[in-house]
Design an enzyme around this catalytic site. Structure first.
Site, PDB file in Angstrom:
ATOM      1  N   ASN A  10       0.804  -1.219   0.000  1.00  0.00           N
ATOM      2  CA  ASN A  10       0.000   0.000   0.000  1.00  0.00           C
ATOM      3  C   ASN A  10       0.836   1.267   0.000  1.00  0.00           C
ATOM      4  OD1 ASN A  10      -2.395   1.650   2.142  1.00  0.00           O
ATOM      5  ND2 ASN A  10      -2.583   1.364  -0.050  1.00  0.00           N
ATOM      6  N   SER A  14      -1.330   0.480  -5.225  1.00  0.00           N
ATOM      7  CA  SER A  14      -2.717   0.729  -4.800  1.00  0.00           C
ATOM      8  C   SER A  14      -2.992   2.201  -4.518  1.00  0.00           C
ATOM      9  CB  SER A  14      -3.133  -0.173  -3.641  1.00  0.00           C
ATOM     10  OG  SER A  14      -2.344   0.025  -2.501  1.00  0.00           O
TER      11      SER A  14
END
Length: 145
Positions: A10, A14
């Site tokens: 992350n 993303s």
């Protein structure tokens, strides 16, 4: 519609997908029909901001972004999401192991978006994510009409 993009940590793919999709949604869709976020399947980057090269590629393409704190997808995030979008097949398998097979878990592309953390190719990752997000928003816009 609540959409969450998921990669490993992350910090690269993303969050790039989150901000690219938000930008496209504002540009292409009347009104704000999407709640968009991102998460990882791992907790190893928890608390970290977007990786600097990912910020640079977003900035170079005029994609606005804000402060970000990496985290592992939670059960409540999964439950509240209408669509959970994996950036590669490893992420897809991790999501399915954790939450079970579910029709709301989908791939962004029909192949992996290679992780620029390892490849150092943030431009290709950007192009792939842009292509996938463009197709996704087009598909969702047609479906919701």
């Amino acid at each position: 519609m609540n959409i969450i993009f998921v990669c490993h940590g992350n910090i690269c793919r993303s969050p790039m997908a989150e901000f690219i999709f938000r930008y496209l949604a504002e540009e292409k869709c009347a009104g704000n029909r999407f709640a968009v976020s991102s998460a990882g399947v791992s907790s190893e980057e928890t608390g970290n901001d977007i990786y600097p090269p990912a910020k640079r590629v977003l900035r170079s393409h005029g994609i606005p972004f804000s402060s970000h704190r990496a985290h592992r997808i939670t059960g409540s995030e999964f439950e509240e999401s209408d669509l959970v979008v994996a950036l590669d097949y490893s992420n897809l398998r991790n999501l399915e192991r954790r939450f079970g097979r579910n029709e709301k878990i989908v791939m962004l592309l029909d192949r992996d978006v290679e992780d620029p953390w390892y490849t150092d190719d943030f431009e290709t990752a950007f192009d792939d994510i842009l292509s996938g997000c463009t197709a996704l928003i087009t598909s969702l816009s047609k479906w919701s009409k």
